[in-house]
Design a protein around this motif. Structure first.
Motif, short mmCIF file in Angstrom:
data_model
loop_
_atom_site.label_atom_id
_atom_site.label_comp_id
_atom_site.label_asym_id
_atom_site.label_seq_id
_atom_site.Cartn_x
_atom_site.Cartn_y
_atom_site.Cartn_z
N PHE A 19 -6.27 -7.08 5.89
CA PHE A 19 -5.85 -5.68 6.00
C PHE A 19 -4.34 -5.59 6.25
O PHE A 19 -3.65 -4.73 5.70
CB PHE A 19 -6.59 -4.98 7.15
CG PHE A 19 -8.02 -4.62 6.83
CD1 PHE A 19 -8.56 -4.88 5.59
CD2 PHE A 19 -8.83 -4.01 7.78
CE1 PHE A 19 -9.89 -4.54 5.29
CE2 PHE A 19 -10.15 -3.66 7.50
CZ PHE A 19 -10.68 -3.93 6.25
N ASP A 22 -2.50 -6.15 3.08
CA ASP A 22 -2.57 -4.95 2.25
C ASP A 22 -1.55 -3.91 2.71
O ASP A 22 -0.83 -3.32 1.91
CB ASP A 22 -3.96 -4.30 2.33
CG ASP A 22 -5.02 -5.13 1.62
OD1 ASP A 22 -4.65 -6.08 0.91
OD2 ASP A 22 -6.22 -4.82 1.79
N GLU A 34 -1.18 7.57 4.87
CA GLU A 34 -2.16 7.01 5.82
C GLU A 34 -1.76 7.29 7.26
O GLU A 34 -2.59 7.63 8.10
CB GLU A 34 -2.30 5.49 5.63
CG GLU A 34 -3.08 5.12 4.41
CD GLU A 34 -3.52 3.65 4.40
OE1 GLU A 34 -3.51 2.99 5.46
OE2 GLU A 34 -3.86 3.16 3.30
N ASP A 38 -3.89 9.13 10.10
CA ASP A 38 -4.34 8.37 11.29
C ASP A 38 -3.66 8.81 12.59
O ASP A 38 -4.30 8.84 13.63
CB ASP A 38 -4.09 6.87 11.09
CG ASP A 38 -4.91 6.30 9.95
OD1 ASP A 38 -5.82 6.99 9.47
OD2 ASP A 38 -4.64 5.15 9.54
N ILE B 177 -12.31 0.14 1.06
CA ILE B 177 -12.97 -0.60 2.15
C ILE B 177 -12.17 -0.47 3.44
O ILE B 177 -12.70 -0.12 4.50
CB ILE B 177 -13.12 -2.10 1.77
CG1 ILE B 177 -14.08 -2.27 0.59
CG2 ILE B 177 -13.54 -2.95 2.96
CD1 ILE B 177 -14.07 -3.65 -0.05
N ARG B 178 -10.87 -0.72 3.34
CA ARG B 178 -10.03 -0.70 4.54
C ARG B 178 -10.01 0.68 5.17
O ARG B 178 -10.15 0.83 6.39
CB ARG B 178 -8.60 -1.14 4.16
CG ARG B 178 -7.65 -1.27 5.34
CD ARG B 178 -6.33 -1.89 4.93
NE ARG B 178 -5.67 -1.16 3.86
CZ ARG B 178 -4.98 -0.04 4.05
NH1 ARG B 178 -4.87 0.48 5.25
NH2 ARG B 178 -4.41 0.58 3.02
N ARG B 179 -9.88 1.72 4.35
CA ARG B 179 -9.78 3.07 4.90
C ARG B 179 -11.10 3.54 5.51
O ARG B 179 -11.11 4.23 6.52
CB ARG B 179 -9.30 4.06 3.82
CG ARG B 179 -7.89 3.84 3.36
CD ARG B 179 -6.93 3.91 4.51
NE ARG B 179 -6.66 5.29 4.94
CZ ARG B 179 -6.29 5.63 6.16
NH1 ARG B 179 -6.17 4.70 7.11
NH2 ARG B 179 -6.07 6.88 6.48
N ILE B 181 -13.28 1.64 6.91
CA ILE B 181 -13.40 0.93 8.20
C ILE B 181 -12.42 1.52 9.22
O ILE B 181 -12.77 1.72 10.38
CB ILE B 181 -13.17 -0.60 8.00
CG1 ILE B 181 -14.35 -1.17 7.20
CG2 ILE B 181 -13.02 -1.31 9.34
CD1 ILE B 181 -14.21 -2.63 6.80
N ASP B 182 -11.21 1.85 8.76
CA ASP B 182 -10.21 2.50 9.66
C ASP B 182 -10.81 3.74 10.30
O ASP B 182 -10.66 3.97 11.50
CB ASP B 182 -8.99 2.98 8.86
CG ASP B 182 -7.99 1.87 8.56
OD1 ASP B 182 -8.18 0.75 9.06
OD2 ASP B 182 -7.03 2.13 7.80
N LYS B 183 -11.46 4.53 9.46
CA LYS B 183 -11.96 5.82 9.96
C LYS B 183 -13.20 5.64 10.83
O LYS B 183 -13.41 6.41 11.77
CB LYS B 183 -12.25 6.75 8.78
CG LYS B 183 -10.94 7.30 8.23
CD LYS B 183 -11.08 8.03 6.94
CE LYS B 183 -9.69 8.38 6.40
NZ LYS B 183 -9.73 8.82 5.02
#
Lengths: 143, 191
Positions: A19, A22, A34, A38, B177-179, B181-183
């Motif tokens: 991650f 990325d 993002e 967030d 996938i990453r987003r 999981i982030d959320k």
């Protein structure tokens, strides 16, 4: 249960690494989008992060200054002698040194009080420290 | 990630100047990096970043001149988080003194060995997290393959070949996938 007790933990560590890779490769517009989702306003986050950095290096500067002062005080204690200085002349010399060295001036400001100028007490203390180090020992500044 | 310090390190002033020139996007990246490494270990992201700043500024962690400052700090954060992990993994635990001890009221000496019971419990929790992550992609077999593959350290080209995705589709799936999981886990990976 797996045979290697750390297998799943390591799997999560590798996922975090991927991650991070990325995120480091994301274009600015995508990372800003993002961040907004967030954490809210990216400019606000920037202010908070910058303040965190400035606070950290200011604290680090104070730690170092305290260490130098302690070292000087230890030397003083061991040598047991008292240095007499012409305070007005030493003050003049000290201000001249700072005026001629922008780098030094910036560092002293940084180490002082969160980016503010040095207080009178800081200046007096710095002059005493420099006297201890013999900076004014050219015959003119000693009584 | 690894940084080889083959080039002379930058000075304290250069480091401070570079940090002061970071853009909002750079700060966003750093905050997210700290968040990913803080996630598993109950460490605050700001604490990780602050320690990285402190080490770099104090010179205990050298910033090689050929490395981008954001990448350098990301690696520093990773290393600090791993250090915390090591500490947590070897935290002293108290073991019973032998029943045959002749000395009453004696103090149990600390044992640096990991507590087996605690280790098993930790591992079970981590296994639950892993299952919960995969469950987020039920019905999306490609996403599950990529997620499992990344956890097993498979490289992008291997995963592209395995899933039959081209570069763009693969990157897009990785981001999804990453987003997700982030959320789902904004405050850390908890089962």
């Amino acid at each position: 249960m797996t045979k290697d007790p750390n297998k799943n933990r390591e799997a999560l560590d590798r996922l975090a690494d991927s991650f991070v890779d990325d995120v480091l490769r994301l274009p600015d517009d995508e990372i800003l989008a993002e961040v907004k989702e967030d954490y809210g306003d990216p400019d606000e986050l920037t202010k908070i992060m910058r303040a965190l950095f400035e606070r950290t290096i200011s604290e680090e500067g104070k730690v170092r200054l305290a260490a130098v002062k302690k070292a000087i005080a230890d030397v003083h204690k061991r040598s047991g002698h008292i240095i007499h200085i012409d305070r007005a002349a030493a003050r003049q010399r000290y201000e001249g040194m700072i005026a001629n060295d922008q780098d030094l001036s910036a560092k002293l400001t940084l180490a002082a009080r969160d980016g503010e100028k040095q207080s009178e007490r800081d200046i007096e203390s710095a002059i005493e420290d420099l006297a201890e180090l013999g900076v004014f020992d050219d015959g003119n500044d000693k009584k | 990630m690894s940084i080889k310090e083959t080039v002379s390190p930058r000075t304290q002033d250069e480091f401070a100047d570079s940090i002061r020139r970071l853009t909002a996007a750079d700060w966003g990246r750093l905050r997210k990096v700290a968040g990913y490494y803080a996630r598993s270990w109950s460490i605050e992201p700001d604490d990780l970043l602050q320690e990285a700043f402190r080490r770099a500024f104090a010179g205990s962690r050298k910033w090689p001149a050929n490395v981008d400052v954001v990448k350098f700090l990301a690696e520093a954060v990773r290393s600090i988080a791993n250090g915390e992990k090591e500490k947590a993994g070897t935290r002293p635990v108290f073991v019973p003194i032998s029943n045959f001890s002749e000395v009453e009221n004696s103090v149990d000496p600390p044992d640096s060995r990991p507590n087996v019971e605690q280790s098993l419990q930790d591992e079970q929790e981590v296994a639950k997290i892993k299952t919960a992550l995969l469950a987020l992609f039920q019905g999306d077999e490609i996403a599950q393959i990529i997620l499992e593959g990344r956890m097993e350290n498979m490289q992008g080209d291997e995963l592209r070949e395995l899933t039959g995705l081209d570069s763009t589709a693969y990157e897009s799936k990785c981001k999804l996938i990453r987003r997700r999981i982030d959320k789902k886990f904004p405050d850390g990976w908890k089962p």
